[in-house]
Design a protein around this motif. Sequence first.
Motif, PDB file in Angstrom:
ATOM      1  N   LYS A   1      -0.867 -16.506   0.153  1.00 48.66           N
ATOM      2  CA  LYS A   1      -2.301 -16.799   0.248  1.00 48.66           C
ATOM      3  C   LYS A   1      -3.008 -15.777   1.133  1.00 48.66           C
ATOM      4  CE  LYS A   1      -5.559 -20.517   0.797  1.00 48.66           C
ATOM      5  NZ  LYS A   1      -5.699 -21.963   0.854  1.00 48.66           N
ATOM      6  N   GLY A   2      -4.012 -15.136   0.572  1.00 46.40           N
ATOM      7  CA  GLY A   2      -4.809 -14.159   1.300  1.00 46.40           C
ATOM      8  C   GLY A   2      -4.147 -12.809   1.479  1.00 46.40           C
ATOM      9  N   SER A   3      -2.990 -12.621   0.861  1.00 46.91           N
ATOM     10  CA  SER A   3      -2.253 -11.366   1.020  1.00 46.91           C
ATOM     11  C   SER A   3      -2.243 -10.581  -0.283  1.00 46.91           C
ATOM     12  CB  SER A   3      -0.808 -11.672   1.427  1.00 46.91           C
ATOM     13  OG  SER A   3      -0.037 -10.486   1.433  1.00 46.91           O
ATOM     14  N   ALA A   4      -2.351  -9.266  -0.163  1.00 49.65           N
ATOM     15  CA  ALA A   4      -2.271  -8.403  -1.336  1.00 49.65           C
ATOM     16  C   ALA A   4      -0.879  -7.786  -1.478  1.00 49.65           C
ATOM     17  CB  ALA A   4      -3.321  -7.298  -1.238  1.00 49.65           C
ATOM     18  N   LYS A   5       0.061  -8.259  -0.674  1.00 48.84           N
ATOM     19  CA  LYS A   5       1.421  -7.709  -0.721  1.00 48.84           C
ATOM     20  C   LYS A   5       2.131  -8.110  -2.004  1.00 48.84           C
ATOM     21  CE  LYS A   5       2.225  -7.660   4.258  1.00 48.84           C
ATOM     22  NZ  LYS A   5       3.037  -8.223   5.335  1.00 48.84           N
ATOM     23  N   LYS A   6       2.994  -7.224  -2.471  1.00 45.48           N
ATOM     24  CA  LYS A   6       3.820  -7.516  -3.627  1.00 45.48           C
ATOM     25  C   LYS A   6       4.889  -8.535  -3.224  1.00 45.48           C
ATOM     26  CE  LYS A   6       5.997  -5.333  -7.485  1.00 45.48           C
ATOM     27  NZ  LYS A   6       5.864  -4.279  -8.416  1.00 45.48           N
ATOM     28  N   TYR A   7       5.373  -9.285  -4.208  1.00 44.09           N
ATOM     29  CA  TYR A   7       6.296 -10.392  -3.943  1.00 44.09           C
ATOM     30  C   TYR A   7       7.520  -9.977  -3.122  1.00 44.09           C
ATOM     31  CZ  TYR A   7       9.111  -8.465  -7.749  1.00 44.09           C
ATOM     32  OH  TYR A   7       9.863  -7.632  -8.542  1.00 44.09           O
ATOM     33  N   ASN A   8       8.001  -8.760  -3.288  1.00 44.86           N
ATOM     34  CA  ASN A   8       9.188  -8.339  -2.547  1.00 44.86           C
ATOM     35  C   ASN A   8       8.866  -7.905  -1.115  1.00 44.86           C
ATOM     36  OD1 ASN A   8       7.897  -5.994  -3.271  1.00 44.86           O
ATOM     37  ND2 ASN A   8       9.726  -4.920  -3.957  1.00 44.86           N
ATOM     38  N   GLU A   9       7.592  -7.949  -0.748  1.00 49.64           N
ATOM     39  CA  GLU A   9       7.180  -7.604   0.606  1.00 49.64           C
ATOM     40  C   GLU A   9       6.698  -8.831   1.395  1.00 49.64           C
ATOM     41  OE1 GLU A   9       4.086  -4.759  -0.111  1.00 49.64           O
ATOM     42  OE2 GLU A   9       5.486  -3.159  -0.549  1.00 49.64           O
TER      43      GLU A   9
END
Length: 109
Positions: free
Chosen positions: A100-108
Amino acid sequence: MSEIEELTKMLVAFRNERDWEQFHNPKDLAIALNIEAGELLEVFLWKNSDEASREKVKEELADIFAYGLLLSHHYGFDLTEIIKEKIATNAEKYPVDKSKGSAKKYNEL
């Protein structure tokens, strides 16, 4: 018949009336879809988002979705089902508590 099925039927009829099926193999449909996506990007080039022509965005989106529907039809995919499957897959890869609220890729995450 769903609206998606109706649109696909209309696209296939339009294509077949013009004998374009010979050009609509999966590779060329994927390439055409990518080219239309590039044309959508061009609408935004050197502009703020709100400066882009809504009419051009609408036109390019229609082209993108049309090629997507034709490619889906070629493989016999149920578009509603494959999108639901993708949402479920993404829900597992991106749990709300971590993403939530993050633009990180799932592996990060």
